[in-house]
Write a protein that holds these residues in place. Structure first.
Motif, PDB file in Angstrom:
ATOM      1  N   PRO A   1      -4.879 -23.559  13.149  1.00 28.29           N
ATOM      2  CA  PRO A   1      -3.688 -23.838  12.339  1.00 28.29           C
ATOM      3  C   PRO A   1      -3.078 -22.605  11.684  1.00 28.29           C
ATOM      4  CG  PRO A   1      -5.345 -25.493  11.941  1.00 28.29           C
ATOM      5  CD  PRO A   1      -5.995 -24.457  12.795  1.00 28.29           C
ATOM      6  N   TYR A   2      -3.906 -21.675  11.226  1.00 19.70           N
ATOM      7  CA  TYR A   2      -3.375 -20.464  10.598  1.00 19.70           C
ATOM      8  C   TYR A   2      -2.629 -19.610  11.624  1.00 19.70           C
ATOM      9  CZ  TYR A   2      -6.270 -21.629   6.576  1.00 19.70           C
ATOM     10  OH  TYR A   2      -6.838 -22.265   5.492  1.00 19.70           O
ATOM     11  N   ALA A   3      -3.150 -19.549  12.828  1.00 20.02           N
ATOM     12  CA  ALA A   3      -2.493 -18.763  13.876  1.00 20.02           C
ATOM     13  C   ALA A   3      -1.159 -19.387  14.274  1.00 20.02           C
ATOM     14  CB  ALA A   3      -3.411 -18.641  15.091  1.00 20.02           C
ATOM     15  N   LEU A   4      -1.137 -20.715  14.415  1.00 19.94           N
ATOM     16  CA  LEU A   4       0.095 -21.385  14.819  1.00 19.94           C
ATOM     17  C   LEU A   4       1.134 -21.335  13.700  1.00 19.94           C
ATOM     18  CD1 LEU A   4       1.708 -22.977  16.837  1.00 19.94           C
ATOM     19  CD2 LEU A   4       0.538 -25.064  16.096  1.00 19.94           C
ATOM     20  N   ALA A   5       0.688 -21.474  12.450  1.00 19.75           N
ATOM     21  CA  ALA A   5       1.627 -21.427  11.328  1.00 19.75           C
ATOM     22  C   ALA A   5       2.303 -20.065  11.220  1.00 19.75           C
ATOM     23  CB  ALA A   5       0.908 -21.765  10.020  1.00 19.75           C
ATOM     24  N   GLY A   6       1.614 -19.003  11.634  1.00 20.11           N
ATOM     25  CA  GLY A   6       2.178 -17.663  11.557  1.00 20.11           C
ATOM     26  C   GLY A   6       2.793 -17.165  12.846  1.00 20.11           C
ATOM     27  N   ALA A   7       2.840 -18.009  13.877  1.00 21.25           N
ATOM     28  CA  ALA A   7       3.384 -17.589  15.166  1.00 21.25           C
ATOM     29  C   ALA A   7       4.897 -17.393  15.072  1.00 21.25           C
ATOM     30  CB  ALA A   7       3.052 -18.619  16.238  1.00 21.25           C
TER      31      ALA A   7
ATOM     32  N   TRP B   1       7.057 -17.243  17.522  1.00 19.83           N
ATOM     33  CA  TRP B   1       7.819 -18.018  18.491  1.00 19.83           C
ATOM     34  C   TRP B   1       8.112 -19.435  18.011  1.00 19.83           C
ATOM     35  CZ3 TRP B   1       5.758 -22.573  19.884  1.00 19.83           C
ATOM     36  CH2 TRP B   1       4.380 -22.743  19.735  1.00 19.83           C
ATOM     37  N   ALA B   2       7.326 -19.940  17.037  1.00 19.01           N
ATOM     38  CA  ALA B   2       7.444 -21.344  16.630  1.00 19.01           C
ATOM     39  C   ALA B   2       8.844 -21.665  16.102  1.00 19.01           C
ATOM     40  CB  ALA B   2       6.394 -21.678  15.577  1.00 19.01           C
TER      41      ALA B   2
ATOM     42  N   PRO C   1      11.296 -24.735  18.057  1.00 18.91           N
ATOM     43  CA  PRO C   1      10.683 -25.715  17.147  1.00 18.91           C
ATOM     44  C   PRO C   1      10.204 -26.991  17.829  1.00 18.91           C
ATOM     45  CG  PRO C   1      13.062 -25.614  16.824  1.00 18.91           C
ATOM     46  CD  PRO C   1      12.706 -24.473  17.718  1.00 18.91           C
ATOM     47  N   THR C   2      10.891 -27.424  18.884  1.00 22.03           N
ATOM     48  CA  THR C   2      10.466 -28.649  19.571  1.00 22.03           C
ATOM     49  C   THR C   2       9.090 -28.472  20.200  1.00 22.03           C
ATOM     50  OG1 THR C   2      12.778 -29.202  20.059  1.00 22.03           O
ATOM     51  CG2 THR C   2      11.074 -30.316  21.346  1.00 22.03           C
ATOM     52  N   VAL C   3       8.879 -27.335  20.842  1.00 21.43           N
ATOM     53  CA  VAL C   3       7.577 -27.047  21.448  1.00 21.43           C
ATOM     54  C   VAL C   3       6.517 -26.912  20.361  1.00 21.43           C
ATOM     55  CG1 VAL C   3       6.293 -25.430  22.895  1.00 21.43           C
ATOM     56  CG2 VAL C   3       8.684 -25.922  23.398  1.00 21.43           C
ATOM     57  N   ALA C   4       6.880 -26.309  19.220  1.00 25.26           N
ATOM     58  CA  ALA C   4       5.929 -26.132  18.132  1.00 25.26           C
ATOM     59  C   ALA C   4       5.494 -27.477  17.536  1.00 25.26           C
ATOM     60  CB  ALA C   4       6.536 -25.244  17.041  1.00 25.26           C
ATOM     61  N   VAL C   5       6.433 -28.415  17.415  1.00 22.87           N
ATOM     62  CA  VAL C   5       6.070 -29.753  16.922  1.00 22.87           C
ATOM     63  C   VAL C   5       5.073 -30.404  17.866  1.00 22.87           C
ATOM     64  CG1 VAL C   5       6.939 -32.093  16.515  1.00 22.87           C
ATOM     65  CG2 VAL C   5       8.179 -30.133  15.602  1.00 22.87           C
ATOM     66  N   LEU C   6       5.309 -30.283  19.168  1.00 17.96           N
ATOM     67  CA  LEU C   6       4.378 -30.835  20.150  1.00 17.96           C
ATOM     68  C   LEU C   6       3.012 -30.170  20.028  1.00 17.96           C
ATOM     69  CD1 LEU C   6       3.823 -32.655  22.580  1.00 17.96           C
ATOM     70  CD2 LEU C   6       4.677 -30.838  24.060  1.00 17.96           C
TER      71      LEU C   6
ATOM     72  N   TRP D   1       6.752 -20.496  26.224  1.00 14.67           N
ATOM     73  CA  TRP D   1       6.807 -21.891  25.783  1.00 14.67           C
ATOM     74  C   TRP D   1       6.238 -22.861  26.818  1.00 14.67           C
ATOM     75  CZ3 TRP D   1       9.605 -25.423  28.522  1.00 14.67           C
ATOM     76  CH2 TRP D   1      10.708 -24.987  29.269  1.00 14.67           C
ATOM     77  N   ILE D   2       6.274 -22.487  28.094  1.00  7.78           N
ATOM     78  CA  ILE D   2       5.615 -23.326  29.095  1.00  7.78           C
ATOM     79  C   ILE D   2       4.099 -23.282  28.900  1.00  7.78           C
ATOM     80  CG2 ILE D   2       5.092 -23.538  31.553  1.00  7.78           C
ATOM     81  CD1 ILE D   2       7.931 -22.820  32.179  1.00  7.78           C
ATOM     82  N   GLY D   3       3.575 -22.084  28.595  1.00  7.06           N
ATOM     83  CA  GLY D   3       2.145 -21.963  28.331  1.00  7.06           C
ATOM     84  C   GLY D   3       1.710 -22.775  27.132  1.00  7.06           C
ATOM     85  N   VAL D   4       2.510 -22.736  26.058  1.00  8.39           N
ATOM     86  CA  VAL D   4       2.195 -23.537  24.865  1.00  8.39           C
ATOM     87  C   VAL D   4       2.278 -25.017  25.184  1.00  8.39           C
ATOM     88  CG1 VAL D   4       2.930 -24.089  22.518  1.00  8.39           C
ATOM     89  CG2 VAL D   4       2.965 -21.721  23.297  1.00  8.39           C
ATOM     90  N   LEU D   5       3.262 -25.393  25.957  1.00  6.15           N
ATOM     91  CA  LEU D   5       3.433 -26.797  26.330  1.00  6.15           C
ATOM     92  C   LEU D   5       2.233 -27.310  27.117  1.00  6.15           C
ATOM     93  CD1 LEU D   5       5.684 -28.948  26.020  1.00  6.15           C
ATOM     94  CD2 LEU D   5       6.462 -28.312  28.299  1.00  6.15           C
TER      95      LEU D   5
END
Length: 303
Positions: free
Chosen positions: A19-25, A27-28, A32-37, A281-285
């Motif tokens: 969560p700390y890594a994603l909160a500070g990313a 690209w998020a 934002p749509t990919v980040a919510v997912l 974003w494809i990798g995150v998805l």
């Protein structure tokens, strides 16, 4: 024991470190749509990994009727299975309840939170039917209040609410930009994602994932609505409308144009950045979709 430890470690990683890594990313905020997912995927992953870890710890590792299959066989629930020598005891059933509780806890809170939010929205809709008046030219409900505010009431009683103060302060273009923002919330059913993160936070209070998912999802949903409004309206119009209605308060179950993280959103609107690379974003998805299945692969491996 190795499988249980691996699953527990995975749950800790997802619930306390990622969560700390994603909160500070960086690209998020650009996707934002990919980040919510991604946040939704992390929450589901944590529940699955935790439930499987508890299952392996109290059932498989303790050899209670050879795990879940053995217990279901003893209860006569498993098809084409050989009966075991001894029936399942109350203690065995109690052990089975441990992993089921991990699953029932968030989904129980989800049902309760959704019901509670729906009840509050219906109450507010009833109040608006008394104190509000319809403005057919804008398709909104107007409330006589001097503080400028624009918000939407999602769900079955969906409507967009505008105060008299907002109508007096906003130009036509600014008002339309704010209304498009609220329409994006309604069309995207953003309140469902909010309910999910709120329920998860109630189920696992104090967990970093629960705290960050709730905060970040609220901000990201506002960014998604901002992007939809910017398709039809200028950045200056939306930014000015945000500044005007930032002080206005919306009900807890509503989504307001001022919204969460107004300063962060304002900076994002006025200083646009390119979307992240497609590979990112494809990798995150793919990772968000695949993450909940990884604990299943670990659990189904050799014990």
């Amino acid at each position: 024991m190795i499988t249980a430890a691996a699953l527990a470690g995975y749950a800790v990683l997802v619930g306390a470190a990622v969560p700390y890594a994603l909160a500070g990313a960086r690209w998020a905020h650009r996707a934002p749509t990919v980040a919510v997912l991604a946040w939704q995927g992390l929450m589901l992953t944590f529940v699955v990994a935790t439930a499987l870890s508890v299952y392996h710890l109290v059932l498989v590792e303790q050899h209670v009727h050879e795990g879940l299959v053995g217990l279901l066989t003893a209860c006569g629930l498993a098809a084409d299975a050989q009966p075991v020598n001894s029936p399942a005891s109350l203690a065995d059933v109690g052990l089975l309840m441990a992993p089921l509780t991990v699953l029932a806890l968030p989904f129980g809170w989800l049902a309760w939170t959704a019901w509670q939010a729906g009840r509050e929205r219906r109450r507010h809709a009833d109040l608006l039917s008394v104190i509000g008046s319809d403005a057919s030219e804008h398709g909104v409900t107007v409330v006589e209040h001097e503080a400028p505010a624009v918000y939407c009431l999602p769900g079955r009683a969906r409507r967009i609410v505008v105060t008299r103060g907002a109508l007096e302060r906003l130009t036509e273009e600014q008002l339309q930009a704010a209304l498009e923002h609220e329409k994006a919330h309604i069309r995207g059913r953003h309140h469902l994602a909010q309910v999910a993160t709120k329920a998860f936070a109630r189920a696992f209070p104090g967990l970093p994932l629960a705290r960050h998912a709730h905060q970040q999802t609220a901000l990201l949903l506002e960014m998604i609505a901002d992007d939809r409004a910017l398709r039809l309206h200028s950045r200056d119009a939306l930014a000015t409308a945000m500044c005007e209605v930032a002080a206005g308060r919306a009900p807890r179950t509503a989504l307001g144009a001022g919204g969460s993280g107004a300063l962060i959103r304002l900076r994002r609107i006025l200083t646009p950045q390119d979307r992240p690379r497609r590979l990112t974003w494809i990798g995150v998805l793919v990772a968000s979709v695949a993450a909940p299945f990884l604990p299943l692969l670990v659990a189904c491996g050799p014990v």
